[in-house]
Design an enzyme around this catalytic site. Sequence first.
Site, PDB file in Angstrom:
ATOM      1  N   CYS A  77      16.827 -14.762 -27.679  1.00 19.22           N
ATOM      2  CA  CYS A  77      17.646 -15.911 -27.958  1.00 19.22           C
ATOM      3  C   CYS A  77      17.232 -17.070 -26.842  1.00 19.22           C
ATOM      4  O   CYS A  77      17.530 -16.800 -25.794  1.00 19.22           O
ATOM      5  CB  CYS A  77      18.946 -15.727 -28.301  1.00 19.22           C
ATOM      6  SG  CYS A  77      20.015 -17.228 -28.570  1.00 19.22           S
ATOM      7  N   GLY A  78      16.520 -18.237 -27.323  1.00 15.05           N
ATOM      8  CA  GLY A  78      16.246 -19.085 -26.279  1.00 15.05           C
ATOM      9  C   GLY A  78      17.461 -19.858 -25.755  1.00 15.05           C
ATOM     10  O   GLY A  78      17.796 -20.239 -24.420  1.00 15.05           O
ATOM     11  N   HIS A 155       9.656 -15.740 -37.208  1.00 14.92           N
ATOM     12  CA  HIS A 155      10.360 -17.056 -37.722  1.00 14.92           C
ATOM     13  C   HIS A 155       9.528 -17.418 -38.839  1.00 14.92           C
ATOM     14  O   HIS A 155       8.244 -17.361 -38.877  1.00 14.92           O
ATOM     15  CB  HIS A 155      10.329 -18.046 -36.782  1.00 14.92           C
ATOM     16  CG  HIS A 155      11.249 -18.026 -35.652  1.00 14.92           C
ATOM     17  ND1 HIS A 155      12.680 -18.538 -35.975  1.00 14.92           N
ATOM     18  CD2 HIS A 155      11.462 -17.130 -34.445  1.00 14.92           C
ATOM     19  CE1 HIS A 155      13.371 -18.240 -34.654  1.00 14.92           C
ATOM     20  NE2 HIS A 155      12.799 -17.400 -33.974  1.00 14.92           N
ATOM     21  N   ASN A 184      14.127 -14.955 -39.570  1.00 15.85           N
ATOM     22  CA  ASN A 184      14.844 -16.525 -39.277  1.00 15.85           C
ATOM     23  C   ASN A 184      13.905 -17.563 -40.050  1.00 15.85           C
ATOM     24  O   ASN A 184      12.801 -17.442 -39.989  1.00 15.85           O
ATOM     25  CB  ASN A 184      14.816 -16.991 -37.859  1.00 15.85           C
ATOM     26  CG  ASN A 184      15.507 -15.770 -36.949  1.00 15.85           C
ATOM     27  OD1 ASN A 184      16.695 -15.755 -36.899  1.00 15.85           O
ATOM     28  ND2 ASN A 184      14.663 -14.764 -36.272  1.00 15.85           N
ATOM     29  N   GLU A 205      19.497 -18.341 -39.051  1.00 14.32           N
ATOM     30  CA  GLU A 205      19.196 -17.450 -38.582  1.00 14.32           C
ATOM     31  C   GLU A 205      19.544 -15.788 -38.938  1.00 14.32           C
ATOM     32  O   GLU A 205      20.536 -15.670 -39.612  1.00 14.32           O
ATOM     33  CB  GLU A 205      20.076 -17.491 -36.996  1.00 14.32           C
ATOM     34  CG  GLU A 205      19.533 -18.632 -36.287  1.00 14.32           C
ATOM     35  CD  GLU A 205      20.283 -18.206 -34.708  1.00 14.32           C
ATOM     36  OE1 GLU A 205      19.886 -17.263 -34.196  1.00 14.32           O
ATOM     37  OE2 GLU A 205      20.728 -19.178 -34.313  1.00 14.32           O
ATOM     38  N   CYS A 214      18.791 -23.164 -32.563  1.00 17.55           N
ATOM     39  CA  CYS A 214      17.888 -21.814 -32.405  1.00 17.55           C
ATOM     40  C   CYS A 214      16.916 -22.207 -31.772  1.00 17.55           C
ATOM     41  O   CYS A 214      16.109 -23.124 -31.954  1.00 17.55           O
ATOM     42  CB  CYS A 214      17.655 -21.173 -33.814  1.00 17.55           C
ATOM     43  SG  CYS A 214      16.621 -19.645 -33.707  1.00 17.55           S
ATOM     44  N   THR A 216      14.587 -20.171 -30.301  1.00 23.22           N
ATOM     45  CA  THR A 216      13.169 -19.521 -30.589  1.00 23.22           C
ATOM     46  C   THR A 216      12.875 -20.331 -31.841  1.00 23.22           C
ATOM     47  O   THR A 216      11.513 -20.372 -31.994  1.00 23.22           O
ATOM     48  CB  THR A 216      13.292 -17.995 -30.665  1.00 23.22           C
ATOM     49  OG1 THR A 216      14.312 -17.690 -31.808  1.00 23.22           O
ATOM     50  CG2 THR A 216      13.459 -17.223 -29.497  1.00 23.22           C
ATOM     51  N   GLY A 217      13.653 -20.675 -32.610  1.00 22.92           N
ATOM     52  CA  GLY A 217      13.173 -21.407 -33.890  1.00 22.92           C
ATOM     53  C   GLY A 217      12.749 -22.758 -33.706  1.00 22.92           C
ATOM     54  O   GLY A 217      11.935 -23.034 -34.363  1.00 22.92           O
TER      55      GLY A 217
END
Length: 272
Positions: A77-78, A155, A184, A205, A214, A216-217
């Site tokens: 999770c970024g 994703h 995601n 998510e 998000c 990473t999104g």
Amino acid sequence: MTQKIRFTKMHGCGNDYIYVNMMEEKIADPQAAAIAWSDRHKGIGSDGLVLIGASTIPEADFSMHIYNADGSEAMMCGNASRCIGKYLFERGLTKKTEIRLLTMSGIKTLLLHIINNIVDSVTVDMGEPVLDNEAQFLSNRGLNQGTFVSMGNPHYVIFTDNVDMVGETGRLLEHHLAFPQRCNIEFATPPSSPQGDTIRTRVWERGSGITQACGTGACATAVAAVLTGRAGRKSNIVMDGGTLTIEWRESDNHVYMTGPAEFVFDGEILAP
């Protein structure tokens, strides 16, 4: 005797998690805790639970484990990684401004940007995007309206003028047969020209539903925009809770994410 757990709630662009320092606390069942504590009516309220720990290998300084609001474990999770950087520095657990964080998708490097001894923002080296991963995406299952990008976790980015379809379509796509590990889903409106740098994005998510942001999104969206010729190598990804700056560098093929992290409050809660 009922156990009390000390926690800190933090958010990155509205993507809020409950953080527990596992070097001081013990949680017997983190999945159950994530489900109970994430409940926005009967618990603390969050998108999930993040456990901060000591690293089990010498190559990293600390470790991170993430449990979504439904109890499932996430790879990365970024937004949470930026919050951990702020937590570690401002709570006096490290004096380093470059932290190596061990996650389930490998070691991520956090670069802390300090102003007056406060972490103003964090840049995370998110590593190289993966565009073909059969464990996460089966391209022969007839899903072709978007772009698959793995940033450790899977994703699927759909470019559309209607990002509000996130609630209508996100839940269905998360469980599509094309995604063996679920997925995601991002709905993004690209810049008006490839020279633009602002992409409006909404996120569904995996395991949490619609979230404010998000990390990473945002990275996956920026990569997908480059791959489809919709944007250049550096983009501002505007999500419901705020904006992240994403750069996919040609020099090393790594994706770099920069954004804020904020404390919300500290507290104690009974273990489930």
